[in-house]
Motif scaffolding. Structure first.
Motif, PDB file in Angstrom:
ATOM      1  N   ASP A 185       0.827  -1.130  -0.142  1.00 33.47           N
ATOM      2  CA  ASP A 185      -0.143   0.051   0.125  1.00 33.47           C
ATOM      3  C   ASP A 185       1.003   1.186  -0.115  1.00 33.47           C
ATOM      4  N   LYS A 186       0.911   1.940  -1.009  1.00 33.93           N
ATOM      5  CA  LYS A 186       1.596   3.172  -1.398  1.00 33.93           C
ATOM      6  C   LYS A 186       3.006   3.142  -0.848  1.00 33.93           C
ATOM      7  N   ALA A 187       3.638   1.782  -1.552  1.00 32.72           N
ATOM      8  CA  ALA A 187       5.041   1.560  -1.031  1.00 32.72           C
ATOM      9  C   ALA A 187       6.067   2.452  -1.674  1.00 32.72           C
ATOM     10  N   ALA A 188       6.864   3.081  -1.141  1.00 35.42           N
ATOM     11  CA  ALA A 188       8.070   3.514  -1.938  1.00 35.42           C
ATOM     12  C   ALA A 188       8.859   2.803  -2.893  1.00 35.42           C
ATOM     13  N   GLY A 219      14.304 -11.840  -8.040  1.00 30.85           N
ATOM     14  CA  GLY A 219      15.217 -12.743  -7.584  1.00 30.85           C
ATOM     15  C   GLY A 219      14.830 -13.902  -7.167  1.00 30.85           C
ATOM     16  N   TYR A 220      13.393 -13.949  -6.606  1.00 28.68           N
ATOM     17  CA  TYR A 220      12.590 -15.202  -6.130  1.00 28.68           C
ATOM     18  C   TYR A 220      12.212 -16.075  -6.780  1.00 28.68           C
ATOM     19  N   GLY A 221      11.563 -15.430  -8.075  1.00 26.63           N
ATOM     20  CA  GLY A 221      10.774 -16.163  -9.125  1.00 26.63           C
ATOM     21  C   GLY A 221      10.043 -15.326 -10.005  1.00 26.63           C
ATOM     22  N   MET A 222       9.012 -15.710 -10.279  1.00 20.51           N
ATOM     23  CA  MET A 222       7.764 -14.942 -11.253  1.00 20.51           C
ATOM     24  C   MET A 222       6.828 -14.619 -10.384  1.00 20.51           C
ATOM     25  N   HIS A 223       6.033 -13.437 -11.036  1.00 22.11           N
ATOM     26  CA  HIS A 223       5.022 -12.815 -10.300  1.00 22.11           C
ATOM     27  C   HIS A 223       4.160 -12.375 -11.343  1.00 22.11           C
ATOM     28  N   LEU A 224       2.661 -12.265 -10.725  1.00 20.82           N
ATOM     29  CA  LEU A 224       1.619 -11.728 -11.612  1.00 20.82           C
ATOM     30  C   LEU A 224       1.432 -10.621 -10.727  1.00 20.82           C
ATOM     31  N   VAL A 225       1.245  -9.317 -11.636  1.00 18.06           N
ATOM     32  CA  VAL A 225       1.058  -8.149 -10.717  1.00 18.06           C
ATOM     33  C   VAL A 225      -0.166  -7.407 -11.179  1.00 18.06           C
ATOM     34  N   GLN A 226      -0.680  -6.661 -10.224  1.00 16.56           N
ATOM     35  CA  GLN A 226      -1.549  -5.753 -10.672  1.00 16.56           C
ATOM     36  C   GLN A 226      -1.677  -4.318  -9.648  1.00 16.56           C
ATOM     37  N   VAL A 227      -1.326  -3.306 -10.463  1.00 20.13           N
ATOM     38  CA  VAL A 227      -0.877  -2.108  -9.844  1.00 20.13           C
ATOM     39  C   VAL A 227      -2.428  -1.496  -9.885  1.00 20.13           C
ATOM     40  N   SER A 228      -2.844  -0.887  -8.667  1.00 19.69           N
ATOM     41  CA  SER A 228      -4.087  -0.276  -8.550  1.00 19.69           C
ATOM     42  C   SER A 228      -3.815   1.300  -8.531  1.00 19.69           C
ATOM     43  N   GLU A 229      -2.510   1.853  -8.104  1.00 19.54           N
ATOM     44  CA  GLU A 229      -2.315   3.197  -7.845  1.00 19.54           C
ATOM     45  C   GLU A 229      -0.916   3.614  -7.960  1.00 19.54           C
ATOM     46  N   ARG A 230      -0.429   4.389  -8.425  1.00 20.85           N
ATOM     47  CA  ARG A 230       1.001   4.880  -8.590  1.00 20.85           C
ATOM     48  C   ARG A 230       0.884   6.220  -8.440  1.00 20.85           C
ATOM     49  N   THR A 231       2.114   6.717  -7.591  1.00 24.87           N
ATOM     50  CA  THR A 231       2.100   8.338  -7.484  1.00 24.87           C
ATOM     51  C   THR A 231       3.682   8.456  -7.978  1.00 24.87           C
ATOM     52  N   GLU A 232       3.561   9.666  -8.851  1.00 22.61           N
ATOM     53  CA  GLU A 232       4.927   9.964  -9.873  1.00 22.61           C
ATOM     54  C   GLU A 232       5.480  10.784  -8.909  1.00 22.61           C
ATOM     55  N   PRO A 233       7.150  10.813  -9.154  1.00 20.56           N
ATOM     56  CA  PRO A 233       7.738  11.510  -8.377  1.00 20.56           C
ATOM     57  C   PRO A 233       7.560  12.941  -8.586  1.00 20.56           C
ATOM     58  N   ARG A 234       7.607  13.740  -7.462  1.00 15.89           N
ATOM     59  CA  ARG A 234       7.323  15.107  -7.475  1.00 15.89           C
ATOM     60  C   ARG A 234       7.969  16.016  -6.712  1.00 15.89           C
ATOM     61  N   VAL A 235       8.646  17.163  -7.685  1.00 12.99           N
ATOM     62  CA  VAL A 235       9.479  18.047  -6.712  1.00 12.99           C
ATOM     63  C   VAL A 235       8.669  19.123  -5.597  1.00 12.99           C
ATOM     64  N   PRO A 236       9.075  19.043  -4.331  1.00  9.56           N
ATOM     65  CA  PRO A 236       8.117  19.498  -3.467  1.00  9.56           C
ATOM     66  C   PRO A 236       8.345  21.064  -3.826  1.00  9.56           C
ATOM     67  N   ALA A 237       7.270  22.004  -3.187  1.00 11.85           N
ATOM     68  CA  ALA A 237       7.482  23.523  -2.985  1.00 11.85           C
ATOM     69  C   ALA A 237       8.538  23.559  -2.124  1.00 11.85           C
ATOM     70  N   LEU A 238       9.205  24.909  -2.046  1.00  9.85           N
ATOM     71  CA  LEU A 238      10.038  25.234  -0.957  1.00  9.85           C
ATOM     72  C   LEU A 238       9.264  25.102   0.357  1.00  9.85           C
ATOM     73  N   ALA A 239       8.382  25.481   0.549  1.00  9.99           N
ATOM     74  CA  ALA A 239       7.542  25.522   1.924  1.00  9.99           C
ATOM     75  C   ALA A 239       7.474  24.208   2.450  1.00  9.99           C
ATOM     76  N   GLU A 240       7.201  23.058   1.564  1.00  6.18           N
ATOM     77  CA  GLU A 240       7.143  21.812   1.901  1.00  6.18           C
ATOM     78  C   GLU A 240       8.498  21.068   2.711  1.00  6.18           C
ATOM     79  N   ALA A 241       9.705  21.453   1.799  1.00  7.08           N
ATOM     80  CA  ALA A 241      11.089  20.899   2.009  1.00  7.08           C
ATOM     81  C   ALA A 241      12.176  22.237   2.363  1.00  7.08           C
TER      82      ALA A 241
END
Length: 284
Positions: A185-188, A219-241
């Motif tokens: 869930d929302k894994a980095a 490295g473990y084997g093969m996987h079937l995968v279903q992605v339900s959500e992805r968050t693209e990398p974002r440059v934060p505003a100065l106030a956030e960082a």
């Protein structure tokens, strides 16, 4: 190098070195008279401050007296060692003295950045502060040892079943036993890489949210995968960082100040490097 300089332990050592340098300046008067040791109020305050920084509390009177006694002992041994020339050709002392000079030059350039300075630094180094992409996904593990030559056919059959039956099918009933977590869930991206390997993480970055897909290799084997959500990398505003940007800005200033100071000092020397067949003089 930057990563090393961000380590909390190094920050502590830097603080200790600065205090030690200050102590050295404050104690200059006390070593001008051979045979006499004066422990100044400034030195005592430095000892107490360093103790408080280390142990997160002020020293008791007994502890402070112990620090002073240790200081006097160290001073006596230090002077006697100097008298015997024990500081000569000692690589640790050479390195330590050099570090102290660098710390002094770095702190001489200490300054409080303006918002304009920080915004310019953020604009120049967006990748440093960009948040990692995050993924919400689940997967089904296929053990190559259990399927051997039928793995591709088995994976294709499972994919058809998963995508045709949708939520009416319990995906956890498929696949082979594994100790790997099956839901993220929302894994980095870094967590995915640490858990399932860089090969899987790279493949995951190219999967769009939607149906089940695969097989994806790890490295473990093969996987079937279903992605339900992805968050693209974002440059934060100065106030956030702001704090992170300020920390990196100050680190860059210290590194630049140290290098500038070194280059200025280097101008005073002619460096000769004596190596067989490579003896030469260098003037910076």
């Amino acid at each position: 190098m930057k990563r090393l300089l961000r380590e909390p332990l190094l920050h502590f050592l830097l603080l200790g070195a600065v205090l030690f340098a200050a102590h050295g300046i404050l104690s200059r008067g006390s070593i001008s008279e051979p045979g006499r040791i004066v422990v100044t109020q400034g030195q005592i305050e430095s000892m107490a401050l360093l103790y408080a920084r280390t142990w997160q509390r002020a020293p008791t009177e007994a502890e402070l007296l112990g620090l002073i006694r240790n200081h006097v002992r160290e001073e006596v041994l230090y002077r006697e060692g100097l008298a015997l020339g024990l500081d000569r050709d000692d690589p640790i002392i050479r390195r330590r003295v050099g570090q102290k000079l660098e710390f002094i030059s770095e702190n001489a350039e200490a300054a409080e950045p303006s918002d304009g300075d920080l915004q310019a630094y953020l604009d120049l180094h967006p990748a440093v502060f960009a948040a990692e992409p995050r993924f919400t996904f689940r997967h089904i593990y296929l053990d190559p040892r259990r399927h051997e030559k039928t793995l591709a056919a088995d994976a294709g059959r499972m994919l058809n079943e998963l995508n045709s039956r949708g939520s009416s099918l319990d995906a956890s009933s498929l696949g082979d036993p594994t100790t790997l977590p099956l839901d993220f869930d929302k894994a980095a991206a870094s967590r995915v890489k640490n858990t399932l390997g860089i090969q899987f993480a790279k493949a995951l970055a190219g999967i769009a949210p939607g149906p089940w897909t695969g097989p994806v290799e790890s490295g473990y084997g093969m996987h079937l995968v279903q992605v339900s959500e992805r968050t693209e990398p974002r440059v934060p505003a100065l106030a956030e960082a702001r704090e992170a940007v300020k920390r990196e800005w100050q680190l860059a200033r210290r590194i630049a100040a140290s290098e500038k100071s070194y280059q200025n000092l280097l101008q005073r020397y002619t460096v000769t490097i004596e190596r067989p067949g490579l003896a030469r003089e260098e003037r910076p």
